[in-house]
Structures are given as C-alpha cells and as structure tokens.
Write a protein that holds these residues in place. Structure first.
Motif, PDB file in Angstrom:
ATOM      1  N   ARG A   7       0.836  -1.212   0.000  1.00 25.68           N
ATOM      2  CA  ARG A   7       0.000   0.000   0.000  1.00 25.68           C
ATOM      3  C   ARG A   7       0.864   1.254   0.000  1.00 25.68           C
ATOM      4  NH1 ARG A   7      -2.979  -3.196   3.514  1.00 25.68           N
ATOM      5  NH2 ARG A   7      -2.138  -2.142   5.354  1.00 25.68           N
ATOM      6  N   PHE A   8       1.925   1.253   0.793  1.00 22.65           N
ATOM      7  CA  PHE A   8       2.849   2.385   0.828  1.00 22.65           C
ATOM      8  C   PHE A   8       3.427   2.647  -0.561  1.00 22.65           C
ATOM      9  CE2 PHE A   8       7.339   3.576   0.904  1.00 22.65           C
ATOM     10  CZ  PHE A   8       7.243   4.867   1.423  1.00 22.65           C
ATOM     11  N   TYR A   9       3.925   1.590  -1.207  1.00 22.93           N
ATOM     12  CA  TYR A   9       4.514   1.751  -2.539  1.00 22.93           C
ATOM     13  C   TYR A   9       3.477   2.217  -3.553  1.00 22.93           C
ATOM     14  CZ  TYR A   9       8.807  -0.550  -0.987  1.00 22.93           C
ATOM     15  OH  TYR A   9       9.976  -0.867  -0.344  1.00 22.93           O
ATOM     16  N   ALA A  10       2.248   1.725  -3.438  1.00 28.33           N
ATOM     17  CA  ALA A  10       1.189   2.105  -4.384  1.00 28.33           C
ATOM     18  C   ALA A  10       0.814   3.580  -4.251  1.00 28.33           C
ATOM     19  CB  ALA A  10      -0.041   1.229  -4.165  1.00 28.33           C
ATOM     20  N   MET A  11       1.058   4.178  -3.091  1.00 27.05           N
ATOM     21  CA  MET A  11       0.698   5.582  -2.877  1.00 27.05           C
ATOM     22  C   MET A  11       1.850   6.552  -3.155  1.00 27.05           C
ATOM     23  SD  MET A  11      -1.826   5.376   0.439  1.00 27.05           S
ATOM     24  CE  MET A  11      -0.566   4.812   1.536  1.00 27.05           C
ATOM     25  N   LEU A  12       3.004   6.029  -3.583  1.00 28.69           N
ATOM     26  CA  LEU A  12       4.118   6.923  -3.893  1.00 28.69           C
ATOM     27  C   LEU A  12       3.741   7.833  -5.062  1.00 28.69           C
ATOM     28  CD1 LEU A  12       7.134   4.479  -3.567  1.00 28.69           C
ATOM     29  CD2 LEU A  12       6.595   6.410  -2.075  1.00 28.69           C
ATOM     30  N   PRO A  13       4.298   9.024  -5.113  1.00 27.49           N
ATOM     31  CA  PRO A  13       3.979   9.939  -6.218  1.00 27.49           C
ATOM     32  C   PRO A  13       4.416   9.362  -7.561  1.00 27.49           C
ATOM     33  CG  PRO A  13       5.162  11.077  -4.449  1.00 27.49           C
ATOM     34  CD  PRO A  13       5.196   9.631  -4.122  1.00 27.49           C
ATOM     35  N   ALA A  14       3.530   9.442  -8.526  1.00 31.75           N
ATOM     36  CA  ALA A  14       3.813   8.903  -9.858  1.00 31.75           C
ATOM     37  C   ALA A  14       4.949   9.652 -10.546  1.00 31.75           C
ATOM     38  CB  ALA A  14       2.554   8.945 -10.716  1.00 31.75           C
ATOM     39  N   ASP A  15       5.171  10.899 -10.171  1.00 30.54           N
ATOM     40  CA  ASP A  15       6.221  11.658 -10.847  1.00 30.54           C
ATOM     41  C   ASP A  15       7.619  11.336 -10.312  1.00 30.54           C
ATOM     42  OD1 ASP A  15       5.539  12.886  -8.423  1.00 30.54           O
ATOM     43  OD2 ASP A  15       6.186  14.869  -9.116  1.00 30.54           O
ATOM     44  N   THR A  16       7.750  10.796  -9.096  1.00 31.09           N
ATOM     45  CA  THR A  16       9.070  10.483  -8.544  1.00 31.09           C
ATOM     46  C   THR A  16       9.368   8.989  -8.480  1.00 31.09           C
ATOM     47  OG1 THR A  16       8.225  10.530  -6.285  1.00 31.09           O
ATOM     48  CG2 THR A  16       9.163  12.589  -7.156  1.00 31.09           C
ATOM     49  N   ALA A  17       8.366   8.145  -8.450  1.00 35.96           N
ATOM     50  CA  ALA A  17       8.586   6.694  -8.348  1.00 35.96           C
ATOM     51  C   ALA A  17       7.555   5.942  -9.185  1.00 35.96           C
ATOM     52  CB  ALA A  17       8.531   6.264  -6.896  1.00 35.96           C
TER      53      ALA A  17
ATOM     54  N   LEU B 197       7.750   3.572 -11.518  1.00 34.07           N
ATOM     55  CA  LEU B 197       7.908   2.119 -11.649  1.00 34.07           C
ATOM     56  C   LEU B 197       7.604   1.408 -10.339  1.00 34.07           C
ATOM     57  CD1 LEU B 197      11.126   2.006 -13.860  1.00 34.07           C
ATOM     58  CD2 LEU B 197       8.739   1.669 -14.565  1.00 34.07           C
ATOM     59  N   THR B 198       8.067   1.977  -9.240  1.00 32.83           N
ATOM     60  CA  THR B 198       7.788   1.380  -7.931  1.00 32.83           C
ATOM     61  C   THR B 198       6.289   1.386  -7.659  1.00 32.83           C
ATOM     62  OG1 THR B 198       9.930   2.117  -7.131  1.00 32.83           O
ATOM     63  CG2 THR B 198       8.301   1.512  -5.467  1.00 32.83           C
TER      64      THR B 198
ATOM     65  N   PRO C  78       1.870  -3.984  -6.503  1.00 33.59           N
ATOM     66  CA  PRO C  78       1.186  -5.254  -6.204  1.00 33.59           C
ATOM     67  C   PRO C  78       2.116  -6.473  -6.237  1.00 33.59           C
ATOM     68  CG  PRO C  78      -0.024  -4.002  -7.861  1.00 33.59           C
ATOM     69  CD  PRO C  78       1.293  -3.313  -7.670  1.00 33.59           C
ATOM     70  N   HIS C  79       3.254  -6.321  -6.903  1.00 35.47           N
ATOM     71  CA  HIS C  79       4.175  -7.449  -7.067  1.00 35.47           C
ATOM     72  C   HIS C  79       5.372  -7.371  -6.121  1.00 35.47           C
ATOM     73  CE1 HIS C  79       1.782  -8.057 -10.613  1.00 35.47           C
ATOM     74  NE2 HIS C  79       2.082  -6.827 -11.001  1.00 35.47           N
ATOM     75  N   LEU C  80       5.517  -6.257  -5.422  1.00 31.67           N
ATOM     76  CA  LEU C  80       6.634  -6.088  -4.495  1.00 31.67           C
ATOM     77  C   LEU C  80       6.331  -6.767  -3.164  1.00 31.67           C
ATOM     78  CD1 LEU C  80       7.504  -2.341  -5.190  1.00 31.67           C
ATOM     79  CD2 LEU C  80       8.712  -4.371  -6.010  1.00 31.67           C
ATOM     80  N   CYS C  81       7.346  -6.990  -2.395  1.00 31.02           N
ATOM     81  CA  CYS C  81       7.227  -7.580  -1.055  1.00 31.02           C
ATOM     82  C   CYS C  81       6.537  -8.940  -1.066  1.00 31.02           C
ATOM     83  CB  CYS C  81       6.496  -6.627  -0.104  1.00 31.02           C
ATOM     84  SG  CYS C  81       7.210  -4.993  -0.013  1.00 31.02           S
ATOM     85  N   PRO C  82       7.057  -9.881  -1.848  1.00 29.60           N
ATOM     86  CA  PRO C  82       6.469 -11.230  -1.806  1.00 29.60           C
ATOM     87  C   PRO C  82       6.785 -11.913  -0.475  1.00 29.60           C
ATOM     88  CG  PRO C  82       8.392 -11.178  -3.224  1.00 29.60           C
ATOM     89  CD  PRO C  82       8.155  -9.770  -2.769  1.00 29.60           C
ATOM     90  N   GLU C  83       6.120 -12.994  -0.229  1.00 21.59           N
ATOM     91  CA  GLU C  83       6.361 -13.774   0.983  1.00 21.59           C
ATOM     92  C   GLU C  83       7.839 -14.170   1.033  1.00 21.59           C
ATOM     93  OE1 GLU C  83       4.341 -14.651   3.486  1.00 21.59           O
ATOM     94  OE2 GLU C  83       2.613 -13.642   2.604  1.00 21.59           O
ATOM     95  N   PRO C  84       8.479 -14.043   2.191  1.00 26.12           N
ATOM     96  CA  PRO C  84       9.901 -14.390   2.293  1.00 26.12           C
ATOM     97  C   PRO C  84      10.226 -15.816   1.843  1.00 26.12           C
ATOM     98  CG  PRO C  84       9.227 -13.161   4.213  1.00 26.12           C
ATOM     99  CD  PRO C  84       7.977 -13.456   3.429  1.00 26.12           C
ATOM    100  N   ASP C  85       9.380 -16.778   2.175  1.00 21.03           N
ATOM    101  CA  ASP C  85       9.645 -18.150   1.731  1.00 21.03           C
ATOM    102  C   ASP C  85       9.567 -18.274   0.212  1.00 21.03           C
ATOM    103  OD1 ASP C  85      10.182 -19.144   4.252  1.00 21.03           O
ATOM    104  OD2 ASP C  85       8.159 -19.936   4.551  1.00 21.03           O
TER     105      ASP C  85
END
Length: 154
Positions: free
Chosen positions: A101-111, A113-114, A119-126
């Motif tokens: 959610r944090f990454y999805a709310m980043l400003p589109a002009d500065t991040a 790609l992030t 939705p694909h970032l921070c997968p389960e550690p295992d």
C-alpha cells in the motif's frame, strides 16, 4: 529416476532448505555465526558438505568453491534477515500488505515504476527464498552441463 548428477542437485536443494529451517528455528544462529571465524570445525564440515554436494552435482572443484560461497551468502543472508527483521513475531501478510500500500501511494512523478510494481513487491519471504534457490540450482545445472560437455569433448 534421477541421474546421479540430478540427485546431487536435489540433495543441494534439500540441504539449502534444511539450513534455512535451522536459521528460522534458531533466530540467534545467524548473528552468532556472523561473528565467528570460518576455521571452526563445524563450519569446516559445512563447507566440506557443500563442496561435496556441488561436485556430486557435476561442478568442477573451482566452480563448486564459488557456488559454495554464493549459497552460503544466500542462506546466511536470508537467515540474518529473519533474525533481525521481526518476521518471526509479526504477521507477515499484514506487513507485506502495508508495504505494498505504501509503494502504491508513492507519487507517480518520482517513483512511477515502484508505484506500478507495488502489487508485485514484497512477496512472501519463503517464496523469495524458493525462487532464489531455484535460480541457483538452475545455474548449477547449466554450468555442470557445460563442464560435462567440455570434459566429453576433451
């Protein structure tokens, strides 16, 4: 049935997962080992086992030595992550969802790609450990096959 070389690769995969379970079950292990010299008899036995499994998988001793270090970095790094990150005491799904959610709310002009990848970032550690382990095993198989072809041509 698995060929002897394939059996060595599968033994290496099982050994890597066994090592990760030890780190997960004994959170201080990574921190304790990080401060130790590599000349401890138990660490020499681990290195010997790693080299044996890698040469059994078809790698030359030189390649086995390099992969042994890469695998150690992979296992120990992931083990240390679990020890210091708090994953053992907090619900992982909630933390992962919060980070997405944090990454999805980043400003589109500065991040941009992030934000788009959120939705694909921070997968389960295992899942990350399994994916990276599979990449290492695939690389071992590829290099072992190449080395086998070179020996056959010689």
């Amino acid at each position: 049935s698995l060929a002897p070389r394939g059996l060595g690769v599968e033994r290496m995969r099982a050994w890597m997962w066994h090592a990760m379970r030890r780190y997960r079950n004994h959170l201080d292990l990574g921190l304790l080992l990080a401060g130790q010299n590599d000349d401890l008899p138990s660490l020499v036995r681990i290195r010997e086992r790693s080299l044996g499994l890698l040469t059994e998988a078809g790698l030359s001793l030189e390649q086995a030595a390099l992969f042994s270090q890469v695998i150690e970095n992979h296992v120990v790094g992931c083990g240390l992550f679990f020890a210091v990150s708090g994953w053992h005491s907090c619900p992982p799904h909630e933390s992962l969802d919060a980070m997405r959610r944090f990454y999805a709310m980043l400003p589109a002009d500065t991040a941009p790609l992030t934000r788009e990848a959120a939705p694909h970032l921070c997968p389960e550690p295992d899942d990350v450990y399994a994916y990276t382990t599979d990449l290492l095993i695939a690389a071992i198989e590829r290099i072992a096959a190449t080395e086998g072809e070179e020996v056959a041509r010689a």
